[in-house]
Design an enzyme around this catalytic site. Structure first.
Site, PDB file in Angstrom:
ATOM      1  N   GLY A   1       0.819  -1.223   0.000  1.00 25.82           N
ATOM      2  CA  GLY A   1       0.000   0.000   0.000  1.00 25.82           C
ATOM      3  C   GLY A   1       0.843   1.260   0.000  1.00 25.82           C
ATOM      4  O   GLY A   1       2.077   1.216  -0.063  1.00 25.82           O
TER       5      GLY A   1
ATOM      6  N   VAL B   1       1.391   3.492   2.421  1.00 26.09           N
ATOM      7  CA  VAL B   1       2.262   3.615   3.592  1.00 26.09           C
ATOM      8  C   VAL B   1       3.300   2.491   3.587  1.00 26.09           C
ATOM      9  O   VAL B   1       4.481   2.705   3.879  1.00 26.09           O
ATOM     10  CB  VAL B   1       1.418   3.598   4.892  1.00 26.09           C
ATOM     11  CG1 VAL B   1       2.316   3.606   6.118  1.00 26.09           C
ATOM     12  CG2 VAL B   1       0.469   4.792   4.918  1.00 26.09           C
TER      13      VAL B   1
ATOM     14  N   ARG C   1      -6.037   2.793  18.340  1.00 27.47           N
ATOM     15  CA  ARG C   1      -5.719   4.109  18.924  1.00 27.47           C
ATOM     16  C   ARG C   1      -6.542   4.397  20.170  1.00 27.47           C
ATOM     17  O   ARG C   1      -6.120   5.164  21.020  1.00 27.47           O
ATOM     18  CB  ARG C   1      -5.924   5.216  17.874  1.00 27.47           C
ATOM     19  CG  ARG C   1      -4.866   5.177  16.787  1.00 27.47           C
ATOM     20  CD  ARG C   1      -4.937   6.385  15.892  1.00 27.47           C
ATOM     21  NE  ARG C   1      -4.204   6.122  14.647  1.00 27.47           N
ATOM     22  CZ  ARG C   1      -4.602   6.521  13.456  1.00 27.47           C
ATOM     23  NH1 ARG C   1      -5.699   7.242  13.327  1.00 27.47           N
ATOM     24  NH2 ARG C   1      -3.899   6.229  12.381  1.00 27.47           N
TER      25      ARG C   1
ATOM     26  N   CYS D   1      -2.581  10.934  10.504  1.00 29.92           N
ATOM     27  CA  CYS D   1      -1.657  11.847   9.805  1.00 29.92           C
ATOM     28  C   CYS D   1      -2.116  13.302   9.865  1.00 29.92           C
ATOM     29  O   CYS D   1      -1.303  14.220   9.782  1.00 29.92           O
ATOM     30  CB  CYS D   1      -1.476  11.409   8.362  1.00 29.92           C
ATOM     31  SG  CYS D   1      -3.021  11.017   7.528  1.00 29.92           S
TER      32      CYS D   1
ATOM     33  N   SER E   1      -2.807  11.191  -1.155  1.00 32.41           N
ATOM     34  CA  SER E   1      -2.128   9.960  -0.731  1.00 32.41           C
ATOM     35  C   SER E   1      -2.592   9.527   0.655  1.00 32.41           C
ATOM     36  O   SER E   1      -2.408   8.377   1.041  1.00 32.41           O
ATOM     37  CB  SER E   1      -0.607  10.140  -0.743  1.00 32.41           C
ATOM     38  OG  SER E   1      -0.242  11.166   0.148  1.00 32.41           O
TER      39      SER E   1
ATOM     40  N   HIS F   1       0.033  17.241   4.226  1.00 32.82           N
ATOM     41  CA  HIS F   1      -1.190  17.779   4.810  1.00 32.82           C
ATOM     42  C   HIS F   1      -0.899  19.165   5.393  1.00 32.82           C
ATOM     43  O   HIS F   1       0.030  19.337   6.188  1.00 32.82           O
ATOM     44  CB  HIS F   1      -1.692  16.879   5.948  1.00 32.82           C
ATOM     45  CG  HIS F   1      -2.274  15.574   5.495  1.00 32.82           C
ATOM     46  ND1 HIS F   1      -2.459  15.230   4.179  1.00 32.82           N
ATOM     47  CD2 HIS F   1      -2.737  14.522   6.235  1.00 32.82           C
ATOM     48  CE1 HIS F   1      -3.000  14.019   4.108  1.00 32.82           C
ATOM     49  NE2 HIS F   1      -3.180  13.566   5.334  1.00 32.82           N
TER      50      HIS F   1
ATOM     51  N   ASN G   1       2.398  13.576   4.961  1.00 36.78           N
ATOM     52  CA  ASN G   1       1.467  12.616   5.591  1.00 36.78           C
ATOM     53  C   ASN G   1       1.914  11.171   5.523  1.00 36.78           C
ATOM     54  O   ASN G   1       1.698  10.421   6.489  1.00 36.78           O
ATOM     55  CB  ASN G   1       0.068  12.745   4.981  1.00 36.78           C
ATOM     56  CG  ASN G   1       0.060  12.596   3.479  1.00 36.78           C
ATOM     57  OD1 ASN G   1       0.665  13.417   2.786  1.00 36.78           O
ATOM     58  ND2 ASN G   1      -0.592  11.588   2.973  1.00 36.78           N
ATOM     59  N   THR G   2       2.550  10.733   4.423  1.00 42.47           N
ATOM     60  CA  THR G   2       2.925   9.311   4.400  1.00 42.47           C
ATOM     61  C   THR G   2       4.307   9.073   5.008  1.00 42.47           C
ATOM     62  O   THR G   2       4.686   7.934   5.245  1.00 42.47           O
ATOM     63  CB  THR G   2       2.871   8.702   2.971  1.00 42.47           C
ATOM     64  OG1 THR G   2       3.816   9.391   2.151  1.00 42.47           O
ATOM     65  CG2 THR G   2       1.482   8.778   2.381  1.00 42.47           C
TER      66      THR G   2
HETATM   67  P1  NAP Z   1      -3.550   1.292   1.115  1.00 47.62           P
HETATM   68  O1  NAP Z   1      -2.693   2.012   0.140  1.00 47.62           O
HETATM   69  O2  NAP Z   1      -4.961   1.031   0.743  1.00 47.62           O
HETATM   70  O3  NAP Z   1      -2.843  -0.122   1.470  1.00 47.62           O
HETATM   71  C1  NAP Z   1      -3.511  -1.100   2.212  1.00 47.62           C
HETATM   72  C2  NAP Z   1      -2.652  -2.320   2.479  1.00 47.62           C
HETATM   73  O4  NAP Z   1      -3.463  -3.254   3.243  1.00 47.62           O
HETATM   74  C3  NAP Z   1      -2.218  -3.070   1.211  1.00 47.62           C
HETATM   75  O5  NAP Z   1      -0.945  -3.612   1.394  1.00 47.62           O
HETATM   76  C4  NAP Z   1      -3.250  -4.181   1.100  1.00 47.62           C
HETATM   77  O6  NAP Z   1      -2.771  -5.335   0.420  1.00 47.62           O
HETATM   78  C5  NAP Z   1      -3.464  -4.522   2.568  1.00 47.62           C
HETATM   79  N1  NAP Z   1      -4.752  -5.200   2.761  1.00 47.62           N
HETATM   80  C6  NAP Z   1      -5.968  -4.823   2.289  1.00 47.62           C
HETATM   81  N2  NAP Z   1      -6.903  -5.751   2.621  1.00 47.62           N
HETATM   82  C7  NAP Z   1      -6.265  -6.717   3.311  1.00 47.62           C
HETATM   83  C8  NAP Z   1      -6.669  -7.952   3.885  1.00 47.62           C
HETATM   84  N3  NAP Z   1      -7.928  -8.376   3.854  1.00 47.62           N
HETATM   85  N4  NAP Z   1      -5.727  -8.705   4.513  1.00 47.62           N
HETATM   86  C9  NAP Z   1      -4.443  -8.309   4.574  1.00 47.62           C
HETATM   87  N5  NAP Z   1      -3.994  -7.167   4.013  1.00 47.62           N
HETATM   88  C10 NAP Z   1      -4.893  -6.371   3.388  1.00 47.62           C
HETATM   89  O7  NAP Z   1      -3.609   2.052   2.518  1.00 47.62           O
HETATM   90  P2  NAP Z   1      -2.519   3.070   3.156  1.00 47.62           P
HETATM   91  O8  NAP Z   1      -2.842   4.469   2.804  1.00 47.62           O
HETATM   92  O9  NAP Z   1      -1.156   2.541   2.900  1.00 47.62           O
HETATM   93  O10 NAP Z   1      -2.863   2.965   4.710  1.00 47.62           O
HETATM   94  C11 NAP Z   1      -2.446   1.856   5.498  1.00 47.62           C
HETATM   95  C12 NAP Z   1      -2.827   2.113   6.952  1.00 47.62           C
HETATM   96  O11 NAP Z   1      -2.139   3.275   7.426  1.00 47.62           O
HETATM   97  C13 NAP Z   1      -4.322   2.390   7.124  1.00 47.62           C
HETATM   98  O12 NAP Z   1      -4.746   1.786   8.328  1.00 47.62           O
HETATM   99  C14 NAP Z   1      -4.394   3.899   7.189  1.00 47.62           C
HETATM  100  O13 NAP Z   1      -5.504   4.348   7.926  1.00 47.62           O
HETATM  101  C15 NAP Z   1      -3.084   4.234   7.889  1.00 47.62           C
HETATM  102  N6  NAP Z   1      -2.527   5.559   7.600  1.00 47.62           N
HETATM  103  C16 NAP Z   1      -2.400   6.016   6.321  1.00 47.62           C
HETATM  104  C17 NAP Z   1      -1.817   7.270   6.096  1.00 47.62           C
HETATM  105  C18 NAP Z   1      -1.632   7.852   4.704  1.00 47.62           C
HETATM  106  O14 NAP Z   1      -1.218   9.008   4.610  1.00 47.62           O
HETATM  107  N7  NAP Z   1      -1.934   7.118   3.628  1.00 47.62           N
HETATM  108  C19 NAP Z   1      -1.352   8.025   7.162  1.00 47.62           C
HETATM  109  C20 NAP Z   1      -1.476   7.520   8.459  1.00 47.62           C
HETATM  110  C21 NAP Z   1      -2.053   6.292   8.655  1.00 47.62           C
HETATM  111  P3  NAP Z   1      -3.120  -5.640  -1.137  1.00 47.62           P
HETATM  112  O15 NAP Z   1      -2.238  -4.737  -1.942  1.00 47.62           O
HETATM  113  O16 NAP Z   1      -2.789  -7.069  -1.279  1.00 47.62           O
HETATM  114  O17 NAP Z   1      -4.587  -5.338  -1.307  1.00 47.62           O
END
Ligand code: NAP
Length: 367
Positions: free
Chosen positions: A13, A15, A122, A162, A193, A257, A343-344
């Protein structure tokens, strides 16, 4: 120094990719385990990421050759831990909250510490929500958490949302300098993102601003109170102040952000020049310990009338510094300013790595 083998859950993903990139040359940690959904499991990381990798930096060749595991299959993680290929995991999963909660508990229960970016834990009262410069002492709850759950080596720590990174550290610096902050009004302008990959559809966000991000305003209003809280009675008690109101918007920016903030102080109010001094001189435990991911100065003050800006300021000091500017009197409260953080990186993977470095320095991840 022999590097500590670490895993990234959610490695495919937004992050997760940042974790892989930032850890490519980390002096203490080495990625030896990657996991994602069952859809991705069984493939080589480099094959899976072809056409999907979002960053300018690339991943270490050895990581490209790792076979992606199913993050739900704990037996694979336990086998890797037993074989010495996994000491702890960074969790960057996007799933239903209760599923992430159960999974993070299962990893910690199996003796694999979890340093998480997800929101699922959290609000678990004995799980610290860490910003390493603000509340490093909240790691003191880890032995209490382990005892209450019957865990020996495993534990869970999380990072806050974030959206709050760009204002909690500057606000904390003022509180630390002796100024009560009573009320905080914030409007966030959040990058795409932040919604993960593929995130918000281009037809929704191009030429547009979306004035709603599900759950974001509640997180922005409440999580700072846990970060600013204290340990009492075996749990983290929220701080009573500041009272926060947040408007969260999605804007067509890729990373970074921005937050526009107004603050009301208690009876004692700092002059604008003093606020600038406090921010410029602010430093925390990560700086004292000279942790590899720590920015030299956590808060960077820009004096130009038109800064901070995402494109120009988000990458400041490894994208780990919070940049502030436009500090001026507020007609309703006492002062107003603009804060910005990546943010990331600062808000997700970089902040998670800094938390891991802090935990390592404090002896929670083995000596
Ligand atoms: P993302 O791009 O949607 O990535 C999600 C990840 O979770 C992918 O590796 C995906 O794998 C995996 N996943 C999805 N469904 C799953 C399942 N059923 N079993 C196991 N793995 C699964 O999300 P992201 O933005 O990186 O965010 C990841 C986490 O960090 C979230 O909880 C989010 O709230 C938090 N976060 C994000 C940010 C930001 O700025 N983006 C900042 C702070 C916190 P596949 O590729 O195989 O689907």
């Amino acid at each position: 120094m022999v590097k500590i083998p670490v895993g990234v859950l959610g490695a495919t993903g937004m992050v997760g990719q940042q974790y892989i990139a930032l850890l490519a040359e980390h002096p203490w940690f080495e990625v030896r385990y990657v996991a994602a959904s069952p859809r991705s499991a069984g493939k080589k990381y480099k094959d899976l990421m072809a056409g999907r990798w979002q960053l300018l930096q690339t991943f270490a060749p050895a990581v490209g050759d790792l076979i992606v595991e199913d993050a739900n299959d704990l037996s694979r993680a336990i086998a890797a831990a037993t074989a010495g290929r996994l000491a702890f995991v960074f969790s960057a999963l996007e799933m239903e909250k209760d599923e992430i909660h159960a999974l993070e508990d299962a990893y910690a229960g199996a003796g694999i510490p979890v340093i998480s970016n997800a929101s699922a834990n959290r609000w678990t009262s004995d799980v610290p929500v860490l910003i390493a410069e603000v509340n490093p002492h909240h790691t003191d709850i880890i032995p209490i958490q382990q005892k209450a759950r019957g865990w020996d080596r495993g534990f869970i720590v999380v990072k806050p949302n974030c959206s709050i990174q760009s204002y909690v550290t500057p606000v904390y610096a003022l509180i630390k300098a002796g100024y009560e902050v009573k009320r905080l009004f914030v409007t966030t302008l959040e990058a795409v993102s932040g919604a993960g990959y593929p995130g918000v559809s281009s037809l929704d966000i191009l030429d547009n601003v979306v004035p709603y991000i599900g759950g974001e305003e509640e997180k922005s209003e409440l999580e700072p109170l846990k970060v600013l809280g204290s340990i009492a009675g075996g749990v983290i008690q929220n701080a009573a102040e500041p009272k926060i109101t947040a408007h969260c918007n999605r804007v067509p920016v890729v990373n970074g952000h921005t937050a526009c903030i107004s603050l009301e102080f208690g009876a004692k109010k700092p002059a604008i020049e003093e606020v600038k001094q406090i921010w410029t001189n602010f430093s925390g435990l990560p700086q004292e310990l000279d942790l590899p991911m720590a920015p030299k100065r956590p808060i960077i003050l820009r004096e130009e009338a038109n800064r901070p800006q995402p494109r120009k300021d988000r990458d400041t000091d490894k994208a780990m510094a919070v940049t502030v500017g436009r500090i001026r009197p507020c007609n309703l409260f006492d002062i107003r300013f603009v804060g910005l953080s990546h943010n990331t990186i600062r808000g997700a993977a970089g902040g998670g790595i800094l938390n891991a470095e802090l935990l390592k320095a404090k002896g929670y991840l083995g000596s």
